[in-house]
Design an enzyme around this catalytic site. Structure first.
Site, PDB file in Angstrom:
ATOM      1  N   CYS A 112       3.018  27.302 118.277  1.00 37.88           N
ATOM      2  CA  CYS A 112       2.640  25.997 117.708  1.00 37.88           C
ATOM      3  C   CYS A 112       1.894  25.112 118.701  1.00 37.88           C
ATOM      4  O   CYS A 112       1.334  24.092 118.312  1.00 37.88           O
ATOM      5  CB  CYS A 112       3.865  25.264 117.191  1.00 37.88           C
ATOM      6  SG  CYS A 112       4.834  26.254 116.058  1.00 37.88           S
ATOM      7  N   HIS A 235       2.697  17.813 116.594  1.00 37.43           N
ATOM      8  CA  HIS A 235       2.854  19.051 115.818  1.00 37.43           C
ATOM      9  C   HIS A 235       3.830  18.772 114.670  1.00 37.43           C
ATOM     10  O   HIS A 235       4.888  18.180 114.866  1.00 37.43           O
ATOM     11  CB  HIS A 235       3.373  20.160 116.727  1.00 37.43           C
ATOM     12  CG  HIS A 235       3.843  21.365 115.985  1.00 37.43           C
ATOM     13  ND1 HIS A 235       3.110  21.918 114.951  1.00 37.43           N
ATOM     14  CD2 HIS A 235       4.980  22.107 116.097  1.00 37.43           C
ATOM     15  CE1 HIS A 235       3.779  22.965 114.475  1.00 37.43           C
ATOM     16  NE2 HIS A 235       4.906  23.089 115.137  1.00 37.43           N
ATOM     17  N   ASN A 265       5.343  23.434 108.167  1.00 41.82           N
ATOM     18  CA  ASN A 265       4.953  23.735 109.542  1.00 41.82           C
ATOM     19  C   ASN A 265       3.931  24.873 109.522  1.00 41.82           C
ATOM     20  O   ASN A 265       4.271  26.004 109.211  1.00 41.82           O
ATOM     21  CB  ASN A 265       6.214  24.131 110.336  1.00 41.82           C
ATOM     22  CG  ASN A 265       5.920  24.505 111.781  1.00 41.82           C
ATOM     23  OD1 ASN A 265       4.759  24.623 112.175  1.00 41.82           O
ATOM     24  ND2 ASN A 265       6.961  24.704 112.556  1.00 41.82           N
TER      25      ASN A 265
HETATM   26  N1  ACO Z   1      19.090  24.887 102.640  1.00 38.78           N
HETATM   27  C1  ACO Z   1      20.377  24.455 102.627  1.00 38.78           C
HETATM   28  N2  ACO Z   1      21.175  24.492 103.679  1.00 38.78           N
HETATM   29  C2  ACO Z   1      20.701  25.008 104.814  1.00 38.78           C
HETATM   30  C3  ACO Z   1      19.375  25.492 104.910  1.00 38.78           C
HETATM   31  C4  ACO Z   1      18.583  25.423 103.761  1.00 38.78           C
HETATM   32  N3  ACO Z   1      17.303  25.845 103.736  1.00 38.78           N
HETATM   33  N4  ACO Z   1      19.167  25.939 106.154  1.00 38.78           N
HETATM   34  C5  ACO Z   1      20.309  25.741 106.829  1.00 38.78           C
HETATM   35  N5  ACO Z   1      21.248  25.193 106.022  1.00 38.78           N
HETATM   36  C6  ACO Z   1      22.626  24.814 106.347  1.00 38.78           C
HETATM   37  C7  ACO Z   1      23.194  25.667 107.452  1.00 38.78           C
HETATM   38  O1  ACO Z   1      23.689  26.886 106.936  1.00 38.78           O
HETATM   39  C8  ACO Z   1      24.309  24.795 107.990  1.00 38.78           C
HETATM   40  O2  ACO Z   1      25.411  24.885 107.138  1.00 38.78           O
HETATM   41  P1  ACO Z   1      26.917  24.940 107.749  1.00 38.78           P
HETATM   42  O3  ACO Z   1      27.074  23.648 108.447  1.00 38.78           O
HETATM   43  O4  ACO Z   1      27.737  25.117 106.534  1.00 38.78           O
HETATM   44  O5  ACO Z   1      26.900  26.126 108.669  1.00 38.78           O
HETATM   45  C9  ACO Z   1      23.733  23.389 107.828  1.00 38.78           C
HETATM   46  O6  ACO Z   1      22.668  23.495 106.853  1.00 38.78           O
HETATM   47  C10 ACO Z   1      23.160  22.826 109.130  1.00 38.78           C
HETATM   48  O7  ACO Z   1      22.301  23.830 109.690  1.00 38.78           O
HETATM   49  P2  ACO Z   1      21.695  23.678 111.123  1.00 38.78           P
HETATM   50  O8  ACO Z   1      20.754  24.826 111.351  1.00 38.78           O
HETATM   51  O9  ACO Z   1      22.756  23.457 112.131  1.00 38.78           O
HETATM   52  O10 ACO Z   1      20.872  22.306 110.898  1.00 38.78           O
HETATM   53  P3  ACO Z   1      19.919  21.520 111.855  1.00 38.78           P
HETATM   54  O11 ACO Z   1      20.296  20.093 111.918  1.00 38.78           O
HETATM   55  O12 ACO Z   1      19.714  22.224 113.171  1.00 38.78           O
HETATM   56  O13 ACO Z   1      18.531  21.586 111.047  1.00 38.78           O
HETATM   57  C11 ACO Z   1      16.420  22.738 111.163  1.00 38.78           C
HETATM   58  C12 ACO Z   1      17.910  22.827 110.832  1.00 38.78           C
HETATM   59  C13 ACO Z   1      15.768  21.843 110.145  1.00 38.78           C
HETATM   60  C14 ACO Z   1      15.798  24.125 111.124  1.00 38.78           C
HETATM   61  C15 ACO Z   1      16.273  22.132 112.581  1.00 38.78           C
HETATM   62  O14 ACO Z   1      17.135  22.797 113.473  1.00 38.78           O
HETATM   63  C16 ACO Z   1      14.883  22.189 113.098  1.00 38.78           C
HETATM   64  O15 ACO Z   1      13.973  21.609 112.572  1.00 38.78           O
HETATM   65  N6  ACO Z   1      14.704  22.873 114.238  1.00 38.78           N
HETATM   66  C17 ACO Z   1      13.404  22.971 114.854  1.00 38.78           C
HETATM   67  C18 ACO Z   1      12.571  23.968 114.150  1.00 38.78           C
HETATM   68  C19 ACO Z   1      11.151  23.910 114.656  1.00 38.78           C
HETATM   69  O16 ACO Z   1      10.646  22.869 114.956  1.00 38.78           O
HETATM   70  N7  ACO Z   1      10.497  25.037 114.775  1.00 38.78           N
HETATM   71  C20 ACO Z   1       9.148  24.930 115.219  1.00 38.78           C
HETATM   72  C21 ACO Z   1       8.691  26.027 115.931  1.00 38.78           C
HETATM   73  S1  ACO Z   1       7.866  27.144 114.896  1.00 38.78           S
HETATM   74  C22 ACO Z   1       6.849  28.141 115.853  1.00 38.78           C
HETATM   75  O17 ACO Z   1       6.737  27.985 117.045  1.00 38.78           O
HETATM   76  C23 ACO Z   1       6.146  29.249 115.115  1.00 38.78           C
END
Ligand code: ACO
Length: 310
Positions: A112, A235, A265
């Site tokens: 990214c 980004h 994204n």
């Molecule tokens: N729908 C519903 N629930 C979900 C989903 C979904 N799509 N995905 C995860 N959950 C649930 C999880 O199972 C978890 O449930 P639990 O508490 O019962 O176990 C809960 O939601 C919280 O999940 P987390 O993964 O801990 O949530 P978090 O606050 O970390 O948010 C997210 C997740 C949005 C992915 C966040 O971590 C994030 O944005 N991270 C950065 C990602 C990013 O920027 N990537 C960019 C790089 S891409 C590249 O370089 C190609």
């Protein structure tokens, strides 16, 4: 003499995949996706449209916008982690398709942050007098490496391309400062092993810390203060990460680019796609101080500060 951006272009597939569509396919909800990421819909390319096709359409628009001919381009840099195939490079395919007969061609793999790496590389070649024009494209067909069984990642990504022509601009304008960085120890948090794998929480923590810091560093390197910044293009990974960077710069909401709700994204394409939309909406004016900042799998990051205009 500074290098700056002479023209921009983008391509996004016409097919829209909404959060509701995903609700019908997996255990997720529109509310969770909106609240946790800011995404409402994303574009998905069809089978026939590969990375090079999207890159081509964005590049044609950028070359036209810059008012140059393909044969004037000295180098083509394509930032992508989803090339059509490992080789030939997307940039070589583009060189042929565009008729850029005098251009060298290479792909850059910096996830990214790829577009930032591409622009900064282009700047070196332009400012050294090596090439007059460097075409830089950020393009991804992430849908082909998305694990559609993994709700943690499947809801996040979209396909698309953004392009720019880097060349000389008038005194005082253009790229004033930049920062590139890497921390390979974090490679385990975001990688491709057939499909894309991510430890979202770790990437989130890294991104919040690094995006804000890199933005502050490039502002300082440009000899400017936070108060001088007119516009921030982060980004488009997650609205909560973007908001953290905006708050660190003390900028009001309207001074930060936000296209994540429309496209999700799109990795290396997210910054140039946002730039095209922001210019079309009149959000960036000549002589505005604009900060770009990206991060991604590697882990890597990159940012730059520029005074907009030719
Ligand atoms: N729908 C519903 N629930 C979900 C989903 C979904 N799509 N995905 C995860 N959950 C649930 C999880 O199972 C978890 O449930 P639990 O508490 O019962 O176990 C809960 O939601 C919280 O999940 P987390 O993964 O801990 O949530 P978090 O606050 O970390 O948010 C997210 C997740 C949005 C992915 C966040 O971590 C994030 O944005 N991270 C950065 C990602 C990013 O920027 N990537 C960019 C790089 S891409 C590249 O370089 C190609």
């Amino acid at each position: 003499m500074n290098a700056g951006l002479l023209g921009v272009g983008k391509y996004v597939p016409s097919h829209i995949l909404t959060n509701q569509d995903l609700e019908n396919r997996m255990d997720t909800s529109d509310e969770w996706i909106r609240t946790m990421t800011g995404i409402e819909e994303r574009r998905i390319a069809d089978e026939e449209t590969d990375t090079s096709h999207m890159a081509h359409d964005a590049a044609v628009e950028a070359i036209k916008d810059a008012g140059i001919k393909p044969e004037e381009i000295g180098l083509i840099i394509v930032a992508t982690v989803t090339p059509d195939r490992p080789f030939p490079s997307v940039s070589s395919m583009l060189q042929y398709q565009l008729g850029a007969v005098n251009a060298a061609a290479m792909d850059v793999s910096a996830a990214c942050a790829g577009f930032m790496y591409g622009i900064v590389t282009a700047k070196q070649f332009v400012e050294s007098g090596t090439y007059d024009y460097v075409l830089v494209v950020g393009v991804e067909k992430l849908s082909k490496i998305t694990d559609w069984e993994d709700r943690n990642t499947a809801v996040l990504f979209g396909d698309g391309a953004g392009a720019t022509v880097v060349g000389k601009v008038s005194e005082g304008r253009g790229i004033l400062s930049f920062e590139l960085g890497a921390d390979g120890s974090g490679g385990k948090h975001l990688y491709q092993d057939d499909k894309l794998k991510m430890n979202g929480r770790e990437v989130f923590k890294f991104a919040v810390r690094q995006m804000g810091q890199t933005a502050l560093n490039v502002i300082e390197k440009a000899g400017l203060a936070k108060e001088d910044v007119d516009y921030l293009i982060p980004h488009q990974a997650n609205i909560r990460i973007m908001e953290a960077s905006r708050e660190r710069l003390g900028l009001p909401v309207e001074k930060m680019s936000k296209t994540i709700h429309k496209y999700g994204n799109t990795s290396s394409a997210s910054i140039p796609i946002s730039l095209v939309d922001d210019l079309a909406d009149g959000k960036i004016k000549d002589d505005d101080i604009v900060v770009f900042v990206g991060f991604g799998g590697g882990l890597v990051w990159g940012g730059l500060c520029m005074r907009w205009g030719k």
